[in-house]
Design a protein around this motif. Sequence first.
Motif, mmCIF file in Angstrom:
data_model
loop_
_atom_site.group_PDB
_atom_site.id
_atom_site.type_symbol
_atom_site.label_atom_id
_atom_site.label_comp_id
_atom_site.label_asym_id
_atom_site.label_seq_id
_atom_site.Cartn_x
_atom_site.Cartn_y
_atom_site.Cartn_z
ATOM 1 N N PHE A 117 -24.311 -0.074 10.020
ATOM 2 C CA PHE A 117 -23.492 0.559 8.987
ATOM 3 C C PHE A 117 -22.924 -0.520 8.064
ATOM 4 C CE2 PHE A 117 -23.229 3.193 12.825
ATOM 5 C CZ PHE A 117 -23.695 4.410 12.327
ATOM 6 N N GLU B 288 -21.109 1.473 15.406
ATOM 7 C CA GLU B 288 -19.738 1.972 15.280
ATOM 8 C C GLU B 288 -19.508 2.388 13.834
ATOM 9 O OE1 GLU B 288 -15.626 0.606 17.194
ATOM 10 O OE2 GLU B 288 -16.252 -0.728 15.564
ATOM 11 N N LEU B 289 -19.209 3.671 13.642
ATOM 12 C CA LEU B 289 -18.923 4.203 12.309
ATOM 13 C C LEU B 289 -17.458 4.589 12.261
ATOM 14 C CD1 LEU B 289 -19.739 5.256 9.507
ATOM 15 C CD2 LEU B 289 -20.392 7.411 10.606
ATOM 16 N N ILE C 147 -24.362 13.721 13.849
ATOM 17 C CA ILE C 147 -23.022 13.736 14.437
ATOM 18 C C ILE C 147 -22.661 15.206 14.617
ATOM 19 C CG2 ILE C 147 -20.630 12.951 14.234
ATOM 20 C CD1 ILE C 147 -21.556 10.881 12.219
ATOM 21 N N HIS D 184 -12.137 10.919 17.884
ATOM 22 C CA HIS D 184 -13.301 10.140 18.295
ATOM 23 C C HIS D 184 -14.459 11.100 18.563
ATOM 24 C CE1 HIS D 184 -10.928 6.334 19.720
ATOM 25 N NE2 HIS D 184 -10.588 6.736 18.508
ATOM 26 N N THR E 79 -19.108 11.460 18.683
ATOM 27 C CA THR E 79 -20.323 10.753 19.102
ATOM 28 C C THR E 79 -21.451 11.057 18.135
ATOM 29 O OG1 THR E 79 -19.692 10.857 21.434
ATOM 30 C CG2 THR E 79 -22.017 10.442 20.950
ATOM 31 N N GLY E 80 -22.119 10.013 17.686
ATOM 32 C CA GLY E 80 -23.312 10.155 16.866
ATOM 33 C C GLY E 80 -24.524 9.700 17.656
ATOM 34 N N VAL F 29 -17.981 7.439 16.723
ATOM 35 C CA VAL F 29 -17.557 7.737 15.352
ATOM 36 C C VAL F 29 -16.042 7.856 15.377
ATOM 37 C CG1 VAL F 29 -17.751 9.323 13.415
ATOM 38 C CG2 VAL F 29 -19.719 8.941 14.909
#
Length: 312
Positions: free
Chosen positions: A160, A172-173, A196, A222, A224-225, A242
């Motif tokens: 990212f 990590e987004l 996501i 929080h 999860t993707g 995410v």
Amino acid sequence: MMPEVTDGDSAVAPPLVQGRTRHRTRRARVLSAAVLLSLGGCGVLDHGMLGAAGPVADQTRSLFVIVCLILLFVVGPVLLLTPIFAWHYRLSNTKSAYRPQWGFNWPLEGLIWIPPIVIVLILAVFLWRGTHQLDPYKPLASAYPPVEVQVVALDWKWLFIYPDEGIASVNELAFPADRPVHLNLTSGTVMQSFFIPKLAGQIYAMAGMTTQLNLAASEPGHFTGQNTQFNGMGFQNQKFPVLAQAGDDYRAWIARARAGGKMLDMAAYKALSARSVQAEPSRYGAVAPDLFKSILALDDAGAHTAHKEAKR
């Protein structure tokens, strides 16, 4: 007459009483298991699209529920009438043998054709509206400008790049919860699918091409993707956290990334793009100018070297 059984006589209780006791015990166990399963299933709606945490996923969930309710008019009669017909025309019911008299019947033909046509037309209306409302390229209405993020799918990780901030992260987004996010996606390897579930629908990323996705979170949280397109042995590990954060937390996250000091240039990108599973997220404090464009411009031979060598 059956003798009375007390606690002290339980060991010598008549077989009939013991059988009833075992039956009650089994029934209690079955009921307990059913209750536990039903309680365990209460959290099912909290996962995926049904636990929507953003406006895009919320619209998707609403459309899904409407379609399911409409399709009940198809599934319902089938589930209801099939056992009724099977019971009525059972082999033992000789008085109701099925002896059809073949012929044309307008009411029956209408019952066969009109409801499906109406259902298809209703679904078409919802599909038309939903397709335009949930267009992944369509910007989300907001009083704040979107956070720009450039996404590169790798084996087996996600890169990212934040062009406005000059930083990057791997697996990590992060973004502020009070602003929408605009993603530009591509792949540095084979085709992959970015998803996501609680925030937006899935969209594909392909080498040499870009796709777009707009999403937002309704509140900090929080999520999860993941990649939903199989791409090799590390596919099951290609998930990432995410982080929809409050403004101060997001600024602190950016500061930690910049403090890391690592530079993401083309040489670092090529090392990063090697096939591997990264256990923990990592960050880059600086990014080479127009790195995303340079990744797009890579020729197929350069972008897919790892996969081509693995196939030999």
